[in-house]
Design an enzyme around this catalytic site. Structure first.
Site, short mmCIF file in Angstrom:
data_model
loop_
_atom_site.label_atom_id
_atom_site.label_comp_id
_atom_site.label_asym_id
_atom_site.label_seq_id
_atom_site.Cartn_x
_atom_site.Cartn_y
_atom_site.Cartn_z
N GLY A 1 0.49 -5.00 0.89
CA GLY A 1 -0.74 -5.01 0.10
C GLY A 1 -0.54 -5.63 -1.27
O GLY A 1 -1.48 -6.17 -1.86
N GLU B 1 -0.84 -9.25 -0.74
CA GLU B 1 -2.26 -9.51 -0.44
C GLU B 1 -3.12 -9.45 -1.70
O GLU B 1 -4.05 -10.23 -1.88
CB GLU B 1 -2.76 -8.49 0.60
N GLU C 1 4.82 -5.28 6.86
CA GLU C 1 4.13 -4.19 7.57
C GLU C 1 4.62 -4.03 9.01
O GLU C 1 4.59 -2.94 9.57
CB GLU C 1 2.61 -4.45 7.59
N ALA D 1 0.87 -1.17 0.00
CA ALA D 1 0.00 0.00 0.00
C ALA D 1 0.91 1.22 0.00
O ALA D 1 2.06 1.15 0.44
CB ALA D 1 -0.87 -0.02 1.24
N1 CO8 Z 1 4.60 3.16 -0.82
C1 CO8 Z 1 4.99 4.32 -1.39
N2 CO8 Z 1 6.12 4.44 -2.10
C2 CO8 Z 1 6.88 3.34 -2.26
C3 CO8 Z 1 6.54 2.10 -1.70
C4 CO8 Z 1 5.33 2.03 -0.95
N3 CO8 Z 1 4.88 0.88 -0.39
N4 CO8 Z 1 7.48 1.18 -2.01
C5 CO8 Z 1 8.39 1.83 -2.76
N5 CO8 Z 1 8.03 3.15 -2.91
C6 CO8 Z 1 8.75 4.20 -3.64
C7 CO8 Z 1 9.97 4.66 -2.86
O1 CO8 Z 1 9.60 5.62 -1.88
C8 CO8 Z 1 10.80 5.26 -3.98
O2 CO8 Z 1 10.30 6.53 -4.30
P1 CO8 Z 1 11.32 7.80 -4.42
O3 CO8 Z 1 12.22 7.43 -5.57
O4 CO8 Z 1 10.41 8.93 -4.69
O5 CO8 Z 1 12.06 7.86 -3.14
C9 CO8 Z 1 10.50 4.35 -5.16
O6 CO8 Z 1 9.26 3.68 -4.85
C10 CO8 Z 1 11.56 3.28 -5.39
O7 CO8 Z 1 11.73 2.58 -4.16
P2 CO8 Z 1 13.16 2.34 -3.49
O8 CO8 Z 1 14.09 3.47 -3.83
O9 CO8 Z 1 12.95 2.07 -2.04
O10 CO8 Z 1 13.60 1.02 -4.28
P3 CO8 Z 1 14.60 -0.12 -3.77
O11 CO8 Z 1 14.87 -0.97 -4.96
O12 CO8 Z 1 15.76 0.49 -3.05
O13 CO8 Z 1 13.76 -0.96 -2.67
C11 CO8 Z 1 11.79 -2.09 -1.84
C12 CO8 Z 1 12.63 -1.68 -3.08
C13 CO8 Z 1 12.58 -3.11 -1.01
C14 CO8 Z 1 10.53 -2.71 -2.36
C15 CO8 Z 1 11.52 -0.84 -0.98
O14 CO8 Z 1 10.97 0.18 -1.82
C16 CO8 Z 1 10.53 -1.07 0.12
O15 CO8 Z 1 10.89 -1.62 1.15
N6 CO8 Z 1 9.29 -0.60 -0.04
C17 CO8 Z 1 8.26 -0.67 0.96
C18 CO8 Z 1 7.74 -2.09 1.16
C19 CO8 Z 1 6.72 -2.12 2.26
O16 CO8 Z 1 6.98 -1.84 3.40
N7 CO8 Z 1 5.49 -2.49 1.89
C20 CO8 Z 1 4.37 -2.57 2.81
C21 CO8 Z 1 3.60 -1.28 2.80
S1 CO8 Z 1 2.30 -1.24 4.01
C22 CO8 Z 1 1.08 -2.19 3.34
O17 CO8 Z 1 1.18 -2.67 2.24
C23 CO8 Z 1 -0.16 -2.37 4.14
C24 CO8 Z 1 -1.20 -3.14 3.36
C25 CO8 Z 1 -2.54 -3.04 4.02
C26 CO8 Z 1 -3.18 -1.77 3.66
C27 CO8 Z 1 -4.60 -1.80 4.00
C28 CO8 Z 1 -5.14 -0.43 4.03
C29 CO8 Z 1 -6.04 -0.30 5.17
#
Ligand code: CO8
Length: 258
Positions: A109, A112, A132, A65
């Site tokens: 998400g 999921e 998460e 998400a």
């Molecule tokens: N949300 C927003 N932006 C994101 C997300 C995300 N989940 N994941 C990546 N991005 C963005 C980064 O911020 C970055 O943007 P910018 O260049 O502007 O800084 C761009 O995508 C590229 O990402 P990275 O530079 O981090 O790329 P890497 O190759 O270094 O890393 C990863 C890739 C490992 C995937 C890393 O981006 C990461 O850890 N992302 C987050 C993963 C995460 O924690 N996901 C869980 C999110 S919470 C969730 O999903 C809850 C679900 C339930 C929701 C229900 C609603 C009620």
């Protein structure tokens, strides 16, 4: 219909829906989830579609998400908005089969969403996870329930409590993905599988989908009764006669969804 966060192509009775927010690794925001619910409902209604493939990019199916969109929300907001729950419900109520084709990250998400599809084919580059816990929250659109049903309690707990990623081999071994294919062939192989499904009777594929999903909702005895009644009901269709006659006459069946 034109969408901003995804694309839809229809070919050989298969709708290929690609999530398209490359700047955020296809993170799921409200616009994307709204458009995805609309696109899948649209495909469900479209007579030119008999199977749906949902995919992302080579680097990410979806990285979760959208954290930027969520970070400042209050308890009252997340509760009253009930984020994404209506959209996931619309996607899981689609009658036609939906295959998730996962390459790269399917996290939070994103994992999921893949599990809300009917089955997952993944590239050898796939990485699944429910990280998460690292953000001080837990899965919110079915992860604790669906992952546990896919891989069992021990692995599910491990994933949800540590936030570790599962690679493609482990995902296949543990039943999360049905097949692993080389990354370069993910779309062509998944489309070939979808085309095979698209050749079947739509009434039978919808019945099979409904009956398998029933296994997650009810007791064994109730599920078996449900299956038996669906099996019997299919004898009211022309497609059952066509399928069985075609076998006996040693020819390909021509299903007409009747
Ligand atoms: N949300 C927003 N932006 C994101 C997300 C995300 N989940 N994941 C990546 N991005 C963005 C980064 O911020 C970055 O943007 P910018 O260049 O502007 O800084 C761009 O995508 C590229 O990402 P990275 O530079 O981090 O790329 P890497 O190759 O270094 O890393 C990863 C890739 C490992 C995937 C890393 O981006 C990461 O850890 N992302 C987050 C993963 C995460 O924690 N996901 C869980 C999110 S919470 C969730 O999903 C809850 C679900 C339930 C929701 C229900 C609603 C009620």
């Amino acid at each position: 219909m034109a969408y901003q966060t995804l694309t839809v192509e229809i070919e050989d009775y298969v709708a290929l829906i690609r999530l398209n927010r490359p700047e955020a690794l296809n993170a799921l925001n409200s616009q994307l989830m709204g458009e995805l619910a609309e696109a899948t409902a649209d495909a469900d209604r479209n007579e030119k579609v008999r199977c749906i493939v949902l995919t992302g990019s080579e680097k990410a199916f979806a990285a979760g998400a959208d954290i930027k969109e969520m970070s400042e929300k209050s308890f009252v907001q997340v509760t009253t908005e009930n984020i994404f729950s209506a959209e996931i419900d619309r996607i899981t109520s689609v009658r036609k089969p939906i295959i998730a084709a996962v390459s790269g990250y399917a996290l939070g998400g994103g994992c999921e969403l893949a599990m809300a599809c009917d089955f997952i084919i993944c590239a050898d580059t796939a990485k699944f996870g429910q990280p998460e816990i690292n953000l001080g929250v837990i899965a919110g659109i079915g992860g604790t329930q669906r992952l546990t049903r896919f891989v069992g309690k021990s692995k599910s707990m491990d994933m949800h409590l540590t936030g570790r990623f599962m690679d493609a081999a482990e995902a296949e071994r543990s039943g999360l993905a049905s097949r692993v294919v080389p990354a370069a062939k993910l779309i062509s192989e998944t489309m070939a599988i979808a085309r095979k499904i698209a050749e079947k009777s739509l009434i039978a594929t919808a019945a099979a989908k409904e009956a398998v999903n029933r296994a997650y909702e009810t007791t064994l005895a109730e599920g078996i009764l449900f299956e038996r009644r669906s099996f019997q009901a299919l004898f009211a269709t022309e497609d059952q006669k066509e399928g069985m006659n075609a076998f006996l006459e040693k020819r390909e069946a021509q299903f007409r969804d009747r």
